[in-house]
Design an enzyme around this catalytic site. Structure first.
Site, short mmCIF file in Angstrom:
data_model
loop_
_atom_site.label_atom_id
_atom_site.label_comp_id
_atom_site.label_asym_id
_atom_site.label_seq_id
_atom_site.Cartn_x
_atom_site.Cartn_y
_atom_site.Cartn_z
N THR A 132 0.84 -1.20 0.00
CA THR A 132 0.00 0.00 0.00
C THR A 132 0.88 1.25 0.00
OG1 THR A 132 -0.21 0.09 2.43
CG2 THR A 132 -1.83 -1.22 1.22
N GLY A 133 0.32 2.31 -0.56
CA GLY A 133 1.07 3.56 -0.64
C GLY A 133 2.38 3.39 -1.38
N SER A 134 2.32 2.69 -2.52
CA SER A 134 3.57 2.31 -3.20
C SER A 134 3.83 3.09 -4.48
CB SER A 134 3.56 0.81 -3.50
OG SER A 134 2.35 0.39 -4.10
N GLY A 185 8.34 6.95 -2.56
CA GLY A 185 8.99 6.76 -1.28
C GLY A 185 9.31 5.32 -0.91
N ILE A 186 9.14 5.01 0.36
CA ILE A 186 9.46 3.67 0.86
C ILE A 186 8.63 2.61 0.15
CG2 ILE A 186 9.32 2.15 2.88
CD1 ILE A 186 10.03 4.59 4.61
N GLY A 187 7.36 2.89 -0.05
CA GLY A 187 6.47 1.91 -0.70
C GLY A 187 6.92 1.56 -2.10
N TYR A 205 0.94 11.47 15.08
CA TYR A 205 1.65 10.52 14.22
C TYR A 205 2.28 9.42 15.06
CZ TYR A 205 5.42 8.71 11.26
OH TYR A 205 6.29 7.89 10.56
#
Length: 265
Positions: free
Chosen positions: A13-15, A18-20, A154
């Site tokens: 997810t969220g790919s 960034g990191i994803g 957060y």
């Protein structure tokens, strides 16, 4: 060491950045068929095009949907009904003083950073258990154990992810499914890069690496690296945890924090 993921299906997810994006790339390099997720089909397709151009190989599936909502999760699971590997990476952050954080922000951060992973894990994990193999990874943060005073909301969500990860790991104990959390330290992700570029326009500094080292020196002085971590460095840990080689690692909170956390365990 068995790092072969050929024949495995993964959802990150969220790919789209960034990191994803780096995790999706590493899993594809190891042979997995990777479902790329983002809020819009346009961003997802752009990310897939970028991934294919960078590695010249790999199998990718588009899985657009806003995973912070039930509707968005339903869209993702309809596009990708089953996976062997689930990486719950989608997340947001925002510096804001505690007394200025309204209820709406607390709910929004919990929906994006926590409930997205809860809903997807609830859908996919039982199917992994039935097959006797699976990997679930939550991308938490060192902020889970060192709550940042500048964004308590957060940090709260990152701590919650550790609780969910450990609880799910115990729920599926002995099934061949592992569940772990990865705790990145300060990372030069897309969002952080944009933030630093905004700072650069105000300060006149143009070297992002130098700005990153200055940020670490001033705001995270316990870092042993003395610099921001790259998304690829986080992705390497995630890829290993998703591999057959990590079969004995479950219920763990694994730090990739550059030594920011001053603890020996």
């Amino acid at each position: 060491m068995d790092l072969d993921l050929k024949g495995r299906r993964a959802l990150v997810t969220g790919s789209t950045a960034g990191i994803g994006l780096s995790v999706a790339k590493q899993l594809a390099i190891l042979g997995a068929q990777v479902a790329v997720n983002g809020r819009t089909g346009k961003r997802v397709n752009q990310a897939i095009t970028q991934l294919k151009s960078e590695i010249g190989q790999g199998q990718f599936t588009a899985a657009p949907g806003d995973v912070s909502s039930e509707k968005g999760v339903a869209e993702v699971t309809a596009a990708v009904p089953e996976v062997d590997i689930l990486v719950n990476n989608a997340g947001i952050f925002e510096p804001k003083p505690f007394f200025e954080i309204p209820d709406e922000d607390w709910r929004r951060f919990f929906d994006v950073n926590v409930l997205s992973g809860v809903r997807l894990s609830r859908h996919y994990t039982p199917r992994m258990v039935e097959r006797g193999w699976g990997r679930v990874v939550f991308i938490s943060s060192e902020s889970a154990i060192q709550i940042p005073v500048e964004m308590v909301h957060y940090g709260m969500t990152k701590t919650a992810q550790l609780a969910v990860s450990r609880g799910l790991a115990e729920t599926v104990a002995g099934t061949g499914v592992t569940v772990n959390a990865v705790l990145p330290g300060p990372t030069l992700s897309e969002g952080v890069g944009e933030f630093m570029r905004t700072m650069a326009s105000q300060s006149g500094e143009t070297d992002l690496e130098a700005m990153g080292r200055a940020f670490i020196r001033e705001n995270r002085p316990t870092s042993l690296l003395g610099r921001l971590i790259t998304p690829d460095e986080i992705a390497s840990m995630v890829a290993y945890i998703c591999s057959p080689a990590a079969s004995a690692t479950t219920g763990a909170a694994l730090r990739v924090d550059g030594g920011v956390v001053r603890a020996i365990v």
